[in-house]
Design a protein around this motif. Structure first.
Motif, PDB file in Angstrom:
ATOM      1  N   LYS A 290      66.547 -37.393  40.706  1.00 49.59           N
ATOM      2  CA  LYS A 290      67.565 -36.387  40.380  1.00 49.59           C
ATOM      3  C   LYS A 290      66.994 -35.337  39.428  1.00 49.59           C
ATOM      4  N   GLY A 291      66.277 -35.795  38.408  1.00 49.21           N
ATOM      5  CA  GLY A 291      65.655 -34.859  37.465  1.00 49.21           C
ATOM      6  C   GLY A 291      64.647 -33.964  38.167  1.00 49.21           C
ATOM      7  N   SER A 292      63.881 -34.546  39.085  1.00 42.96           N
ATOM      8  CA  SER A 292      62.901 -33.760  39.828  1.00 42.96           C
ATOM      9  C   SER A 292      63.586 -32.736  40.717  1.00 42.96           C
ATOM     10  N   ILE A 293      64.688 -33.157  41.347  1.00 44.44           N
ATOM     11  CA  ILE A 293      65.428 -32.224  42.197  1.00 44.44           C
ATOM     12  C   ILE A 293      65.992 -31.079  41.359  1.00 44.44           C
ATOM     13  N   GLU A 294      66.550 -31.405  40.176  1.00 40.32           N
ATOM     14  CA  GLU A 294      67.088 -30.362  39.295  1.00 40.32           C
ATOM     15  C   GLU A 294      65.988 -29.404  38.865  1.00 40.32           C
ATOM     16  N   ARG A 295      64.831 -29.961  38.473  1.00 47.02           N
ATOM     17  CA  ARG A 295      63.705 -29.098  38.063  1.00 47.02           C
ATOM     18  C   ARG A 295      63.220 -28.249  39.231  1.00 47.02           C
ATOM     19  N   LEU A 296      63.221 -28.856  40.434  1.00 51.19           N
ATOM     20  CA  LEU A 296      62.813 -28.110  41.625  1.00 51.19           C
ATOM     21  C   LEU A 296      63.781 -26.965  41.902  1.00 51.19           C
ATOM     22  N   GLU A 297      65.076 -27.230  41.793  1.00 52.52           N
ATOM     23  CA  GLU A 297      66.067 -26.176  42.024  1.00 52.52           C
ATOM     24  C   GLU A 297      65.930 -25.072  40.984  1.00 52.52           C
ATOM     25  N   LYS A 298      65.720 -25.469  39.717  1.00 50.94           N
ATOM     26  CA  LYS A 298      65.519 -24.467  38.666  1.00 50.94           C
ATOM     27  C   LYS A 298      64.264 -23.648  38.937  1.00 50.94           C
ATOM     28  N   ALA A 299      63.206 -24.314  39.358  1.00 52.20           N
ATOM     29  CA  ALA A 299      61.951 -23.618  39.664  1.00 52.20           C
ATOM     30  C   ALA A 299      62.139 -22.670  40.849  1.00 52.20           C
TER      31      ALA A 299
ATOM     32  N   ARG B 258      62.822 -17.206  42.831  1.00 54.02           N
ATOM     33  CA  ARG B 258      63.589 -16.134  43.474  1.00 54.02           C
ATOM     34  C   ARG B 258      63.782 -14.965  42.515  1.00 54.02           C
ATOM     35  N   LYS B 259      64.122 -15.285  41.266  1.00 53.98           N
ATOM     36  CA  LYS B 259      64.339 -14.242  40.262  1.00 53.98           C
ATOM     37  C   LYS B 259      63.043 -13.465  40.024  1.00 53.98           C
ATOM     38  N   VAL B 260      61.934 -14.164  39.908  1.00 50.39           N
ATOM     39  CA  VAL B 260      60.649 -13.500  39.675  1.00 50.39           C
ATOM     40  C   VAL B 260      60.270 -12.634  40.876  1.00 50.39           C
ATOM     41  N   LYS B 261      60.548 -13.135  42.103  1.00 48.79           N
ATOM     42  CA  LYS B 261      60.257 -12.326  43.299  1.00 48.79           C
ATOM     43  C   LYS B 261      61.088 -11.050  43.297  1.00 48.79           C
ATOM     44  N   ILE B 262      62.370 -11.178  42.944  1.00 48.97           N
ATOM     45  CA  ILE B 262      63.246 -10.000  42.894  1.00 48.97           C
ATOM     46  C   ILE B 262      62.728  -9.015  41.850  1.00 48.97           C
ATOM     47  N   GLU B 263      62.360  -9.537  40.668  1.00 49.27           N
ATOM     48  CA  GLU B 263      61.827  -8.665  39.621  1.00 49.27           C
ATOM     49  C   GLU B 263      60.519  -8.019  40.056  1.00 49.27           C
ATOM     50  N   ALA B 264      59.676  -8.798  40.731  1.00 50.28           N
ATOM     51  CA  ALA B 264      58.403  -8.244  41.206  1.00 50.28           C
ATOM     52  C   ALA B 264      58.649  -7.137  42.225  1.00 50.28           C
ATOM     53  N   ASP B 265      59.620  -7.357  43.123  1.00 49.20           N
ATOM     54  CA  ASP B 265      59.951  -6.309  44.096  1.00 49.20           C
ATOM     55  C   ASP B 265      60.481  -5.072  43.392  1.00 49.20           C
ATOM     56  N   GLU B 266      61.345  -5.284  42.381  1.00 45.30           N
ATOM     57  CA  GLU B 266      61.867  -4.139  41.617  1.00 45.30           C
ATOM     58  C   GLU B 266      60.742  -3.405  40.908  1.00 45.30           C
ATOM     59  N   PHE B 267      59.833  -4.158  40.275  1.00 45.19           N
ATOM     60  CA  PHE B 267      58.698  -3.516  39.598  1.00 45.19           C
ATOM     61  C   PHE B 267      57.841  -2.757  40.596  1.00 45.19           C
ATOM     62  N   ARG B 268      57.640  -3.373  41.766  1.00 42.48           N
ATOM     63  CA  ARG B 268      56.823  -2.718  42.783  1.00 42.48           C
ATOM     64  C   ARG B 268      57.488  -1.425  43.231  1.00 42.48           C
ATOM     65  N   VAL B 269      58.799  -1.493  43.532  1.00 47.21           N
ATOM     66  CA  VAL B 269      59.521  -0.296  43.980  1.00 47.21           C
ATOM     67  C   VAL B 269      59.560   0.737  42.857  1.00 47.21           C
TER      68      VAL B 269
END
Length: 184
Positions: free
Chosen positions: A72-81, A86-97
């Motif tokens: 359960k802890g691993s699943i929670e950490r995986l979901e958080k990761a 996803r957040k970092v990808k969105i930010e990277a796309d925003e920075f790129r644009v």
């Protein structure tokens, strides 16, 4: 070795009334011995065996619970990761644009600035050329005027005598007088 075998064989012939001996009849003794041994083992070993099995069961259940908690802890950490990714990808796309748009904006600003500088330099060049042309024209006019004036003065001085000089002065005075009367 023969003596040991003989002693067991001789023990087998002892009378069983009141005495102790070995029964060498395997078919008669094995099921009885096995049932006695199994009975004793079941009677005395039942508690020990059930305690061992209970302990083993508790350890297995504890390990399963720990594994479930870790999972359960691993699943929670995986979901958080995954969410962070996803957040970092969105930010990277925003920075790129934003980076590309910023680069384009800077490029356009640089082009516009360079164009304006070139336009100012062109205007300055044209103004300088016009100024120099005007100055050259003025210098030529001044020189022509001076030469014409010198030529006229030379002609006047050579052609002018006292009588002509006095008549010219008189005509000019009359002309100025007439102009004065008109303005009054």
């Amino acid at each position: 070795m023969k003596n040991v075998t003989d002693s067991f064989v001789s023990l087998g012939h002892w009378p069983s009334a009141g005495s102790f001996g070995f029964n060498t009849d395997i078919l008669a003794t094995n099921p009885i011995n096995l049932s006695v041994v199994l009975g004793v083992l079941i009677f005395f070993g039942k508690g020990v065996l059930s305690d061992l099995l209970d302990n083993r069961k508790q350890r297995i259940l504890s390990t399963i619970r720990n594994s479930e908690e870790l999972r359960k802890g691993s699943i929670e950490r995986l979901e958080k990761a995954k969410a962070r990714l996803r957040k970092v990808k969105i930010e990277a796309d925003e920075f790129r644009v934003n980076g590309y748009s910023e680069i384009e904006r800077e490029k356009l600003n640089l082009i516009n600035s360079t164009y304006q500088n070139l336009e100012r330099l062109e205007n300055y060049k044209n103004e300088t050329i016009q100024f120099e042309q005007q100055r050259a024209i003025n210098q030529v006019r001044q020189r022509v005027f001076q030469q014409a004036l010198q030529g006229a003065l030379g002609t006047l001085n050579s052609c002018l005598n006292n009588e002509l000089h006095l008549r010219t002065i008189g005509a000019n005075i009359r002309m100025f007088g007439a102009m004065k009367e008109i303005t009054d």
